[in-house]
Design a protein around this motif. Structure first.
Motif, short mmCIF file in Angstrom:
data_model
loop_
_atom_site.label_atom_id
_atom_site.label_comp_id
_atom_site.label_asym_id
_atom_site.label_seq_id
_atom_site.Cartn_x
_atom_site.Cartn_y
_atom_site.Cartn_z
N ALA A 32 0.84 -1.20 0.00
CA ALA A 32 0.00 0.00 0.00
C ALA A 32 0.87 1.24 0.00
O ALA A 32 0.64 2.19 -0.77
N GLY A 33 1.89 1.25 0.84
CA GLY A 33 2.80 2.39 0.88
C GLY A 33 3.54 2.58 -0.43
O GLY A 33 3.71 3.71 -0.92
N LEU A 34 3.98 1.48 -1.04
CA LEU A 34 4.68 1.54 -2.32
C LEU A 34 3.80 2.17 -3.40
O LEU A 34 4.24 3.03 -4.16
N SER A 35 2.55 1.75 -3.47
CA SER A 35 1.64 2.28 -4.48
C SER A 35 1.33 3.75 -4.25
O SER A 35 1.28 4.55 -5.19
N ILE A 36 1.13 4.12 -2.98
CA ILE A 36 0.87 5.53 -2.65
C ILE A 36 2.05 6.39 -3.08
O ILE A 36 1.88 7.47 -3.67
N LEU A 37 3.25 5.93 -2.78
CA LEU A 37 4.45 6.71 -3.08
C LEU A 37 4.53 7.06 -4.55
O LEU A 37 4.65 8.25 -4.91
N PHE A 38 4.45 6.07 -5.42
CA PHE A 38 4.68 6.35 -6.83
C PHE A 38 3.47 6.98 -7.51
O PHE A 38 3.63 7.73 -8.48
N PHE A 39 2.27 6.73 -7.01
CA PHE A 39 1.10 7.41 -7.57
C PHE A 39 1.19 8.91 -7.34
O PHE A 39 1.08 9.71 -8.27
N PHE A 40 1.41 9.32 -6.09
CA PHE A 40 1.42 10.75 -5.77
C PHE A 40 2.73 11.43 -6.15
O PHE A 40 2.74 12.61 -6.50
N LEU A 41 3.84 10.70 -6.11
CA LEU A 41 5.12 11.31 -6.46
C LEU A 41 5.15 11.73 -7.92
O LEU A 41 5.56 12.86 -8.25
N VAL A 42 4.70 10.86 -8.82
CA VAL A 42 4.74 11.17 -10.25
C VAL A 42 3.81 12.35 -10.56
O VAL A 42 4.16 13.25 -11.35
N ILE A 43 2.62 12.36 -9.96
CA ILE A 43 1.70 13.48 -10.18
C ILE A 43 2.29 14.78 -9.63
O ILE A 43 2.26 15.84 -10.28
N PHE A 44 2.84 14.73 -8.43
CA PHE A 44 3.43 15.92 -7.81
C PHE A 44 4.57 16.48 -8.65
O PHE A 44 4.65 17.70 -8.88
N LEU A 45 5.46 15.61 -9.12
CA LEU A 45 6.61 16.09 -9.87
C LEU A 45 6.20 16.78 -11.16
O LEU A 45 6.81 17.78 -11.55
N GLN A 46 5.15 16.28 -11.81
CA GLN A 46 4.73 16.88 -13.08
C GLN A 46 3.87 18.12 -12.87
O GLN A 46 4.04 19.12 -13.57
#
Length: 488
Positions: free
Chosen positions: A273-287
């Motif tokens: 769950a933590g892994l999925s949260i990290l990359f879902f929000f990180l990619v959106i945030f960075l862009q």
């Protein structure tokens, strides 16, 4: 290895690779999809969650369909359907259509993902099977690396629609190889499909996820939220009750009476769950906040996958020597520390100084965890249950991502309520809230492992044979059940 076996292996690699790449490539394209079709954060969540919802709900039943109708037939059907629904995604005229097509893609993925391992097991004798599964797993890891990079480049240079359209030639080649080389398997007479169980599971998850994703728009007091929420909880409870008493359950609940199996899956729920949260929000945030291109944001996944590719077998071998408990406890805590380092990220985020150190620490902790975790889960089941034990662990990993992204979406939705992230302090604060939730989940997985896992197991399963865990394909020991059933 005969030419036919070699072609069968290529078909398995391509078939599972299409699903693996699609699962990692879409997150990079979410900001572009939102800009084109609208819908804000809820739409981005649904594009990801619709796929995970059907995949997680149906992946267990996908195994029984192969037994009943034949591995080659079900695998071919899954690959062909994945191609058809990829075209539907590419041509989607609106966000609702795309979400529906993604859900159907997930259902197709539930057919082809478990069958790719099964056709390898059927085509190769035991003495050659380990090397074949090792090649399949290695290419799965490569697909995880290639997906975000290829997706980012495609989004930047062309359109997000091409990330789906490019599945079509891969699907066509895979189908040709299936019919040319994959041998037909023997069907299991008298086996039935757990249709009611699958329907209850899908309905339960759908109600829960709908309520979590749509709650920020309607509020908890709205019938549009509490009715699906209550119905979802009731359906999932009915699913568990039904699986406990039905003669041929798709979810073998008796396995959860075994300590390492139950604790290992609970840790899987928290860590994935933590892994999925990290990359879902990180990619959106960075862009959408930091101004990264799609390709540049896709690069964030490379250190994690590369570290796992290089070190997972080594940590697996250490866990075989010292036992899984140390690694399942310490690994997630180190990974959580890496996640917390991302709190330095803001509107102006440097990849080298703000992201790379945190990603390296996180990837080290994750790599320490996944192989011992997978091996501990499999070792908690009898050899005859190895296949279903791996499938359950795979389904829980998918459910973890589904629920995790939905829950954290509720937490940050108040500051991410606009159609796109605004590049201001509120958006940075929302991202930091998501990071804190992610770190807490991953760290809780470490506590669960440290307190709950025992180094004694029901049977020996080598962690070094489980590199990448459920992230890079089913581990080699998961093939044991099929081998026993076939008498090979």
């Amino acid at each position: 290895m005969t030419p036919r076996q070699r072609l069968t292996l290529v078909a398995a690699i391509l078939g599972s690779g299409v699903a693996t790449i699609d699962g990692t490539i879409v997150n990079v394209a979410l900001p572009a999809i939102e800009r084109d079709l609208g819908g804000g954060l809820p739409a981005q969540q649904w594009v990801s969650n619709a796929y995970l919802l059907t995949l997680a709900s149906l992946i267990l039943i996908g195994g029984s369909l192969g037994d009943i109708y034949g591995e080659r037939r079900v695998f071919a059907l899954g690959v062909a359907a994945f191609g058809v629904f990829s075209v539907a995604c590419a041509l989607a005229p609106g966000i609702g259509f795309l979400i529906a097509a993604r859900a159907l893609q997930g259902a197709a993925g539930a057919l082809l993902t478990p069958r790719s391992l099964a056709i390898i097991v059927y085509a190769f004798p035991p003495r050659e099977r380990g090397a074949a599964i090792g090649s399949w797993t290695a290419w799965g890891a490569i697909a995880v690396i290639v997906g975000p990079l290829a997706g980012g480049w495609i989004v930047d240079q062309a359109s997000w629609r091409w990330i789906f359209a490019l599945n079509v030639p891969l699907v066509a080649v895979t189908l040709l190889l299936i019919f040319a080389a994959v041998p037909a398997s023997t069907r299991v007479v008298g086996r039935r499909v757990d249709v009611l169980g699958a329907a209850l599971c899908a309905g339960g998850l759908a109600g829960l996820v709908f309520a979590l994703v749509e709650q920020p728009r309607h509020g908890w007091g709205s019938p549009a939220i509490y009715l699906p929420l209550v119905s979802g909880i009731a359906a999932f409870a009915a699913f568990l009750f039904y699986e406990r008493w039905t003669a041929e359950p798709m979810l073998k609940l008796d396995l959860f009476a075994r300590r390492n199996f139950a604790v290992g899956n609970l840790e899987t729920l928290a860590v994935y769950a933590g892994l999925s949260i990290l990359f879902f929000f990180l990619v959106i945030f960075l862009q959408q906040v930091a101004g990264y291109s799609a390709l540049r944001s896709g690069l964030t996944t490379v250190p994690v996958t590369a570290t796992m590719f290089l070190l997972s077998r080594r940590f697996g071998a250490l866990a075989d020597r010292f036992g899984p408990r140390l690694f399942m406890g310490a690994g997630p805590l180190i990974a959580a520390g890496g996640i917390l380092l991302m709190l330095r990220a803001g509107r102006h985020t440097s990849y080298l100084t703000d992201l790379l150190p945190s990603l390296l620490v996180f990837s080290l902790g994750l790599t320490m965890t996944v192989a011992p975790l997978t091996a501990a889960v499999l070792a908690g089941a009898d050899e005859s249950d190895a296949g279903i034990a791996s499938a359950i662990n795979n389904a829980i990993a998918r459910m973890a991502g589904l629920v995790g992204v939905s829950v954290v979406g509720v937490v940050v939705a108040g500051t991410l309520a606009s159609d796109t992230f605004a590049a201001d302090a509120d958006s940075v604060k929302a991202f930091h809230e998501a990071i804190l939730a992610c770190a807490a989940l991953v760290a809780s997985g470490g506590v669960i492992g440290a307190l709950g896992i025992t180094n004694a197991s029901r049977r020996p399963v080598e962690a070094r044979r489980c590199p990448g865990g459920q992230l890079a394909g089913a581990p080699e020991p998961a093939a044991q059940r099929t081998s026993v059933a076939q008498g090979t």
